[in-house]
Design a protein around this motif. Structure first.
Motif, mmCIF file in Angstrom:
data_model
loop_
_atom_site.group_PDB
_atom_site.id
_atom_site.type_symbol
_atom_site.label_atom_id
_atom_site.label_comp_id
_atom_site.label_asym_id
_atom_site.label_seq_id
_atom_site.Cartn_x
_atom_site.Cartn_y
_atom_site.Cartn_z
ATOM 1 N N SER A 73 0.836 -1.208 0.000
ATOM 2 C CA SER A 73 0.000 0.000 0.000
ATOM 3 C C SER A 73 0.865 1.249 0.000
ATOM 4 C CB SER A 73 -0.913 0.017 1.221
ATOM 5 O OG SER A 73 -1.818 -1.046 1.144
ATOM 6 N N ASP A 75 -5.999 -0.538 -4.759
ATOM 7 C CA ASP A 75 -5.393 -1.222 -3.616
ATOM 8 C C ASP A 75 -6.346 -2.306 -3.121
ATOM 9 O OD1 ASP A 75 -3.962 -2.016 -1.441
ATOM 10 O OD2 ASP A 75 -3.701 0.003 -0.598
ATOM 11 N N GLU A 76 -6.048 -3.555 -3.459
ATOM 12 C CA GLU A 76 -6.895 -4.703 -3.122
ATOM 13 C C GLU A 76 -8.363 -4.396 -3.384
ATOM 14 O OE1 GLU A 76 -5.852 -6.841 0.441
ATOM 15 O OE2 GLU A 76 -4.046 -5.626 0.701
#
Ligand SMILES: Nc1ncnc2c1ncn2[C@@H]1O[C@H](COP(=O)(O)OP(=O)(O)O)[C@@H](O)[C@H]1O
Ligand SMILES: [Mg+2]
Lengths: 220, 414
Positions: A45, A166-167
């Motif tokens: 991240s 991000d995911e």
């Protein structure tokens, strides 16, 4: 298109120093779909946020479209975020007080654009993710998958060159995750550069390239 | 853009009802107190109506006689002789009135007695003050000169004494003297005009008052123009250089000041009986400082509340920054929100203040009070709200807007 050179980042908390990123060199070319993988807490991240100018590195250089980001002012950075990047977060981060359509319109608010044009673009973006019917709803009236699709519409509405995710499927069940993935793939096919953090090998296989991070460093 | 700010401000206000309520109450209650105070102060210092000539009027309420060597000091209203000998002759005065302070007097009627406040005044009193005559008339110069036992009542007193019957023409025994009611005036509550009834100064049972240096009188000095105030003050100072006391052995010096209403209060509160400067400027500064202080506490409270609220909204801040909001744009957004909230609070405060003044007026806590929210008070109220909005908005807005987007998105609490 993006070039990171010798990027490092430290976090200090309660006298404990965490080296979140350690001498990262990474290049992403236009049109690529790059997946970033690695164990929890390895710095994925942090890396993505530095690419998207949401965070500042402790040292190292960032080049965007051949331009070196030196001492950019706050408003210059804001403009870059607005025009170059679109973000998709694991926990959606929609503004609950705003209707779906207003959420999608948000990036356009920070451009000089007439209200009618903004509205039209937001509608078109919602149409692409198949949520025109939910335009007037508030985010918490939608399922997780629908919320993430709203977030994709918001990330895309300003037609950014690079999409940072991000995911994006991390909080979704596999069916909803698959829907979100197919939309990202469609966007990539249409020419958008995508950098995505994921835990899912299956999803990563769809991308052109997998970058693996371990303990703040890139591994081959 | 402004429209968008307003929309989100509105939505957030609805979403966080408790916060909005506290915020609004904070502002409107502060404003309520300030506005009621201002209205009362304005009513006192800049009255309209009966004492509407106040801007070109000076007053002498008291005199200070003393002899420092002997340690004698006496602070009292004026004797009638002081007014006739030293004040009426002042060249720059257009008109000088002598009027007694309200004296408690008993009115005897067939079946009951009533204690009322009575003033005795000369003819100029009725010219300087603009009483609203509801029926009959007020005393003429001739009434005063010939010592006719004529009486003016205010409306409440007329009703109290005679009920629905017309008061004018009635005979009334006041403190053992037989008067005829010649007029009824509207109720008023101002420094020189409040009383239940009025009679000519010449109706005092004894003419001793004419020879007294100390008594129960005050003087009203009307000038053509406020520009003459300085001249009058100088003339007065010169006139009393040779002040003749009844007992020069006991008393050596006198201080008499011709003051505006504000001066009178300042002199009284700040105990400036011996010096020409009443301290009005100081009084005004003290009042302003107190008001500011009174505003500061709720403003600080709002700063805290706002900071807390903005940190709660850190996700929104993070998202906006991530999608291109600059620091400046965010500060603007929060300022507009806060100003909106404060303006609404301000309007609410004005409505509350108007209602409170209405209640105070009709409750009779302060008899005969008449105050209004005028434009000055309204403008002041809105100004205060805006200052509030800026004060309580700028610090939290600035603090949150400079958050890094990542920290904001992670919900930074610091
Ligand atoms: N705001 C922060 N303060 C302190 N440490 C942090 C902060 N953000 C991340 N870290 C630490 O930095 C490392 C990398 O975090 P992150 O980039 O979020 O990892 P990943 O996304 O790969 O799970 C972790 O050890 C994490 O604990
Ligand atoms: Mg992560």
């Amino acid at each position: 298109m993006i070039k990171l050179s010798a990027i490092s980042k430290n976090y200090h908390t309660d006298k404990v120093q965490t080296r979140a990123l350690d001498n990262i060199n990474l290049q992403v070319d236009a049109g690529e779909f790059v997946s970033i993988m690695g164990p929890s807490g390895c710095g994925k991240s942090t890396l993505l946020n530095i690419i998207g100018l949401l965070d500042r590195p402790a040292s190292g250089q960032i080049e965007i479209n051949g331009q070196l980001l030196g001492n950019y002012s706050d408003s210059q950075v804001a403009k870059l975020r607005n025009q170059t990047f679109g973000f998709i977060f694991q926990s959606f981060h929609l503004i609950n007080e705003l209707r779906v359509i207003d959420n999608v319109e948000l990036p356009l608010l920070y451009r000089k654009m007439p209200a009618t044009e903004r509205r039209a673009k937001a509608k078109a973006a919602l149409e692409k993710v198949g949520l025109t019917a939910r335009m007037e709803h508030f985010p918490n009236q939608l399922s997780g998958g629908q919320q993430q699709r709203v977030a994709i519409a918001r990330a895309m509405v300003g037609e950014p060159q690079i999409l940072l995710a991000d995911e994006p499927t991390g909080n979704l069940d596999s069916q909803m995750g698959a829907e979100v993935m197919s939309q990202l793939l469609a966007l990539n096919q249409a020419g958008t550069t995508i950098v995505m953090v994921t835990h899912n090998e299956q999803e990563a296989k769809h991308s052109n390239r997998i970058v693996r991070v371990f303990d703040g460093q890139l591994v081959q | 853009m402004l429209k968008n700010y307003l929309i989100i401000a509105w939505r957030i206000a609805l979403q966080r009802k408790l916060f909005t309520l506290i915020n609004l109450l904070c502002i409107s209650l502060t404003l309520l107190v300030l506005l009621v105070l201002t209205a009362l102060l304005e009513n006192t210092f800049q009255p309209t109506g009966v004492e509407g000539k106040s801007p070109r009027m000076l007053q002498i309420l008291t005199m200070l006689s003393y002899n420092d060597e002997r340690g004698n000091s006496r602070h009292s209203p004026l004797g009638y002789k002081v007014i006739t000998d030293y004040i009426k002759p002042l060249p720059s005065a257009e008109l000088v009135a002598a009027v007694s302070l309200p004296e408690s007097t008993t009115v005897y009627q067939a079946e009951r007695t009533t204690d009322l406040l009575m003033r005795r005044a000369d003819a100029a009193y009725w010219q300087i003050l603009d009483f609203e005559v509801l029926s009959g008339r007020v005393p003429s110069a001739e009434d005063v000169a010939t010592g006719r036992f004529v009486l003016v009542l205010n409306q409440s007193t007329a009703k109290q004494l005679f009920g629905q019957q017309p008061a004018v023409g009635q005979k009334l025994n006041v403190g053992g003297q037989q008067f005829e009611v010649i007029g009824v005036v509207a109720d008023v509550l101002q420094l020189n005009s409040f009383a239940d009834m009025w009679a000519p100064v010449s109706t005092y049972p004894s003419s001793d008052y004419q020879h007294q240096m100390w008594g129960n009188f005050t003087a009203l000095i009307l000038t053509r123009d406020a520009a003459n105030f300085t001249a009058i003050k100088q003339e007065l100072a010169t006139a009393i250089v040779d002040f003749q006391f009844d007992d020069p052995a006991m008393w050596s010096d006198v201080r008499i000041w011709a003051d505006t209403k504000l001066d009178i209060f300042a002199r009284m509160l700040l105990q400036n009986e011996r010096q020409a400067d009443s301290g009005a400027a100081t009084l005004l500064m003290i009042i302003s400082a107190l008001m500011l202080l009174f505003m500061l506490l709720p403003a600080l409270n709002l700063v805290n509340l706002n900071t807390g609220r903005m940190l709660e909204r850190s996700t929104e801040i993070g998202v906006r920054k991530a999608f291109g909001a600059s620091r400046q744009q965010l500060i603007w957004q929060f300022l507009v929100e806060n100003l909106l909230l404060c303006t609404v609070g301000g309007l609410l405060g004005l409505v509350l203040a108007a209602a409170a003044l209405e209640v105070i007026e009709s409750s009779g806590v302060i008899p005969y009070l008449q105050v209004n929210i005028n434009f000055t008070v309204f403008a002041l109220g809105m100004l205060i709200s805006i200052i509030f909005g800026l004060l309580s908005g700028i610090i939290p807005a600035w603090r949150t807007a400079k958050l890094d987007p990542v920290h904001a998105l992670k919900g930074a609490r610091r």
